[in-house]
Structures are given as C-alpha cells and as structure tokens.
Design a protein around this motif. Structure first.
Motif, PDB file in Angstrom:
ATOM      1  N   ARG A  35      -2.733  10.359  -4.338  1.00 19.23           N
ATOM      2  CA  ARG A  35      -2.708  11.659  -3.676  1.00 19.23           C
ATOM      3  C   ARG A  35      -3.000  12.783  -4.672  1.00 19.23           C
ATOM      4  O   ARG A  35      -3.888  13.606  -4.465  1.00 19.23           O
ATOM      5  N   GLN A  36      -2.283  12.786  -5.783  1.00 16.25           N
ATOM      6  CA  GLN A  36      -2.436  13.896  -6.734  1.00 16.25           C
ATOM      7  C   GLN A  36      -3.787  13.842  -7.447  1.00 16.25           C
ATOM      8  O   GLN A  36      -4.455  14.867  -7.618  1.00 16.25           O
ATOM      9  N   GLN A  39      -6.586  14.794  -5.039  1.00 11.28           N
ATOM     10  CA  GLN A  39      -6.555  16.244  -4.810  1.00 11.28           C
ATOM     11  C   GLN A  39      -7.112  16.980  -6.031  1.00 11.28           C
ATOM     12  O   GLN A  39      -7.837  17.967  -5.891  1.00 11.28           O
ATOM     13  N   HIS A  40      -6.789  16.472  -7.187  1.00  9.75           N
ATOM     14  CA  HIS A  40      -7.261  17.091  -8.424  1.00  9.75           C
ATOM     15  C   HIS A  40      -8.788  16.940  -8.545  1.00  9.75           C
ATOM     16  O   HIS A  40      -9.505  17.904  -8.822  1.00  9.75           O
ATOM     17  N   ARG A 105      -6.326  17.031   0.396  1.00  7.57           N
ATOM     18  CA  ARG A 105      -6.419  18.450   0.054  1.00  7.57           C
ATOM     19  C   ARG A 105      -7.232  18.683  -1.209  1.00  7.57           C
ATOM     20  O   ARG A 105      -7.484  17.771  -1.988  1.00  7.57           O
ATOM     21  N   SER A 108      -5.739  25.244  -3.272  1.00  7.68           N
ATOM     22  CA  SER A 108      -5.796  26.466  -2.465  1.00  7.68           C
ATOM     23  C   SER A 108      -6.719  27.525  -3.070  1.00  7.68           C
ATOM     24  O   SER A 108      -7.382  28.272  -2.350  1.00  7.68           O
ATOM     25  N   ASN A 134      -1.050  23.901 -16.275  1.00 10.53           N
ATOM     26  CA  ASN A 134      -0.610  22.768 -15.447  1.00 10.53           C
ATOM     27  C   ASN A 134      -1.038  21.418 -16.037  1.00 10.53           C
ATOM     28  O   ASN A 134      -0.344  20.414 -15.903  1.00 10.53           O
ATOM     29  N   MET A 196      -1.369  28.605  -7.301  1.00  9.88           N
ATOM     30  CA  MET A 196      -1.946  27.309  -7.704  1.00  9.88           C
ATOM     31  C   MET A 196      -0.890  26.304  -8.144  1.00  9.88           C
ATOM     32  O   MET A 196      -1.079  25.103  -8.048  1.00  9.88           O
ATOM     33  N   GLY A 198       1.768  25.564  -6.886  1.00  8.19           N
ATOM     34  CA  GLY A 198       2.441  24.887  -5.786  1.00  8.19           C
ATOM     35  C   GLY A 198       3.662  25.646  -5.317  1.00  8.19           C
ATOM     36  O   GLY A 198       4.044  26.661  -5.903  1.00  8.19           O
ATOM     37  N   PRO A 199       4.305  25.145  -4.247  1.00  6.84           N
ATOM     38  CA  PRO A 199       5.448  25.851  -3.652  1.00  6.84           C
ATOM     39  C   PRO A 199       6.604  25.961  -4.639  1.00  6.84           C
ATOM     40  O   PRO A 199       6.651  25.245  -5.638  1.00  6.84           O
ATOM     41  N   SER A 204       9.350  22.105  -2.911  1.00  7.58           N
ATOM     42  CA  SER A 204       8.344  21.164  -3.398  1.00  7.58           C
ATOM     43  C   SER A 204       8.764  19.732  -3.047  1.00  7.58           C
ATOM     44  O   SER A 204       9.683  19.176  -3.644  1.00  7.58           O
ATOM     45  N   ALA A 205       8.075  19.173  -2.074  1.00  7.94           N
ATOM     46  CA  ALA A 205       8.475  17.867  -1.524  1.00  7.94           C
ATOM     47  C   ALA A 205       8.443  16.764  -2.577  1.00  7.94           C
ATOM     48  O   ALA A 205       9.291  15.881  -2.577  1.00  7.94           O
ATOM     49  N   HIS A 206       7.451  16.800  -3.466  1.00  5.79           N
ATOM     50  CA  HIS A 206       7.222  15.646  -4.340  1.00  5.79           C
ATOM     51  C   HIS A 206       7.779  15.789  -5.751  1.00  5.79           C
ATOM     52  O   HIS A 206       7.796  14.826  -6.505  1.00  5.79           O
ATOM     53  N   LYS A 216       4.795  14.248 -13.334  1.00  8.19           N
ATOM     54  CA  LYS A 216       4.961  15.661 -13.666  1.00  8.19           C
ATOM     55  C   LYS A 216       6.014  15.764 -14.762  1.00  8.19           C
ATOM     56  O   LYS A 216       7.025  15.054 -14.730  1.00  8.19           O
ATOM     57  N   ASN A 220       7.102  23.069 -10.738  1.00 11.22           N
ATOM     58  CA  ASN A 220       6.119  24.102 -10.363  1.00 11.22           C
ATOM     59  C   ASN A 220       6.549  25.479 -10.876  1.00 11.22           C
ATOM     60  O   ASN A 220       5.739  26.228 -11.437  1.00 11.22           O
TER      61      ASN A 220
END
Ligand code: ACO
Length: 311
Positions: A35-36, A39-40, A105, A108, A134, A196, A198-199, A204-206, A216, A220
């Motif tokens: 996923r990450q 997305q990246h 995704r 953003s 990041n 950028m 993230g939330p 932050s869900a993850h 990580k 964030n």
C-alpha cells in the motif's frame, strides 16, 4: 510453524535487521508495504505533471535543462519504487491498474495547480523539502528493498530541493513583480505541503502498527513539526513570509508553534475533489494508453532475445 517464523521476523525487526524479499513476513506487513510503496510510486509519476506543465515555458535554457532533468528523476524514482514493490509479489501492471481505476492513492499534494513559474520553485523548496523530511527516515525502513531505494531517491530529492530554493531566491531578489510572484506561490503551497505528512497522529490509522514494524520511524506530526522548524529560517533567508499568523517560536517546547491545518480540505482532496484530481488521473490514463506501443515493442524485443543464445 508460523509461530516460529513470526518469532524470527519479530526478532529481526527488534534487532534493526532488514527484512528481505525471501524472508517470511506477516501478511499484514506485506500488505502495508505494498500500500505505502505503491502510493509512493504513484506519487512520483503523477508528480511529474504539475512541473512538466512549465517545461515549455521555462524562462531560460538553463532553467529548462534543470527542470527536464528533475522531471526525469521523478520518473526514475517511480521505477525504483515499482521495482521495489514487485519484490513483494505484485506486478507493476497490477499497481498501475489500481492507480488508474482509483483503487490506490497518490499524494494529495499533486492535485494542486501550478499557476505561475514561481510554483516550480515552491514545489522544489516546499514539496520536495517535505518529501525529503519524510523519506530520510525511510532509508532505515525495516524492508530492505524500500530502504535501499530511498537512499538514492533522497540524494536526488536534495538536488530538487536546492534548485527550488535557488529559483525562489532569484525571484525574491528580482523585480517587485517577481518577488510578489514568489510570495504568492509560497502562500498557495505552504498549507498543502504540511498536509503531505498525513493526518494528525490521533487520526492516523496505520501509524502505530507501521512504527511497531519500523516501516515508519517517526509519526506524521513529528515529521510535520521537523519540517516547519526547518522551513522558518529558510523562509527568512529567502525574504519570503510563511502564510501563518500563528507561527512563532515556543521556547518551552523548543519548536515552532503553528496554526491549525484545514483538515477538511485534505479530506476533500483525498476523496477526489481537489482542484486537479480529475485532470491528473485523466492525463495519467492517457499517457498509459499512448505508451502501449512501447510496452508491446519492449515485450517483443525481450521475447526475441530470450530465444537467442547468450553472447
Ligand atoms: N496524500 C494522500 N493520502 C494520504 C496522505 C497524503 N498526503 N497522507 C495520508 N494519506 C492516506 C493514507 O494512505 C491512508 O489511506 P489508506 O488507508 O486508504 O491507504 C490514510 O490517509 C491514513 O493515513 P495514515 O494512517 O497516516 O497513513 P500512513 O501510515 O501510510 O502515512 C504517509 C502516510 C506518511 C504519507 C506514509 O504513507 C509515507 O511515508 N509514505 C511514503 C512517502 C510518500 O508516499 N511520499 C509521496 C509524496 S512525496 C513525492 O513523491 C515527491
């Protein structure tokens, strides 16, 4: 047996060793990385669009050569990252299909328009600056192929950040109209750059799981704060203001306080309602379709050479 494997995996993560493609890993770890990393990778190639918009209108040959090199670097970053993701058992085709159909995704930030030449500078300084903040910790990510890809990506991002800073400095010290153009670009890119990361941590869900797995290394909010602290003196050196009346040094915290981020804007962009979401995806799909002949030719070439004895 899975218990034994899991213990080996946990011990490797705890000892800060790298997890490699052939090692056993929990399904959820693999899924999170896919996923990450997808997305990246998608962010790198979609991120070519806002800046490519200015290649034909760059104000000098030198600026044009730099911008072309930079946009090509982003394509290269996408390729390293798709290749790194493939070590997890997914194919690039599959990932691109998920991007094109909106099932994965991309960042953003790339849904905002580049309205003036100064935006190329603001993207380099702020967007690539945020990306480095990041990504430097991702060089120590527990998954080997991702961590190694990040080393080179970060070196190239540093050059991108410098070129943006230098471009903005030239505009800031130029005519009043050029200075104003630079300030306007910074005004528009500042808040989206902070998004950028993230939330906020409590939404932050993850984060908790990704930090436990050492994918990580920082939350964030930690990275966002680090970025703000880096930017304040740089903005001063540039002679440009950051568009936040609440931005001030907090002696007790040893960090800058900053104003509230408009998370409803972030959520709207994630839902597909940013200023350029539709345009970015439409252009990506079109580029993919127009590139079909290249993929076919490359496949035919590889096929032909497979049947020839090695030289
Ligand atoms: N843009 C789009 N989506 C985002 C963003 C963002 N800026 N930040 C978070 N999200 C999404 C997450 O993907 C997740 O959605 P999902 O569950 O549907 O996948 C959701 O918001 C919740 O966020 P988190 O739980 O905080 O997600 P995560 O732990 O993955 O952290 C982060 C987000 C920090 C962006 C992380 O994925 C990361 O470090 N990615 C690698 C860096 C990267 O992708 N950079 C691309 C831009 S830089 C460049 O290309 C120049």
């Amino acid at each position: 047996a899975a218990d034994g494997y899991e213990a080996v995996f946990d011990a490797a993560v705890a000892a800060d060793e790298r997890i490699e493609p052939r090692d056993w890993m929990p399904d959820a770890y693999r899924a999170t990385l896919i996923r990450q990393m997808a997305q990246h990778a998608h962010s790198e190639i979609i991120g070519m669009q806002p800046e490519a918009n200015w290649i034909t209108r760059a104000p000098s040959l030198r600026r044009k050569a730099i911008l072309i090199a930079k946009v090509q670097d982003e394509a290269g970053h996408g390729l390293y990252l798709y290749s790194a993701a493939e070590t997890l058992g997914v194919s690039r085709d599959e990932l691109l299909d998920k991007l094109h159909s909106g099932r994965q995704r991309y960042s953003s930030i790339f849904n905002y328009p580049t309205l003036t030449w100064a935006d190329v500078g603001a993207i380099g300084w702020l967007v690539d600056g945020a990306a480095i903040t990041n990504q430097v910790p991702l060089c120590r990510c527990s998954y080997g192929p991702y961590a190694r890809a990040m080393v080179r990506v970060c070196k190239e991002e540093s050059f991108h950040q410098r070129q943006g800073y230098e471009l903005l400095l030239a505009l800031s010290r130029g005519t009043p109209a050029q200075h104003e153009m630079a300030q306007d670009a910074v005004n528009r890119w500042w808040w989206p750059s902070l998004m950028m990361f993230g939330p906020p941590d409590d939404e932050s869900a993850h984060s908790a799981q990704s930090m436990a797995w050492k994918i990580k290394r920082h939350s964030n909010d930690e990275l966002r704060q680090r970025f703000v602290d880096i930017c304040v003196p740089q903005a001063e050196a540039l002679g440009l203001a950051l568009p936040d009346p609440d931005l001030r040094w907090n002696e007790q915290r040893g960090h800058h306080d900053f104003g509230a981020i408009d998370w409803s804007e972030f959520q709207a962009v994630l839902k597909g309602n940013g200023p350029c979401n539709e345009q970015r995806l439409a252009q990506r799909r079109q580029a993919h379709e127009e590139g079909a002949w290249v993929r076919e030719a490359a496949t035919a070439y590889a096929e032909k050479h497979r049947h020839q004895p090695a030289a």
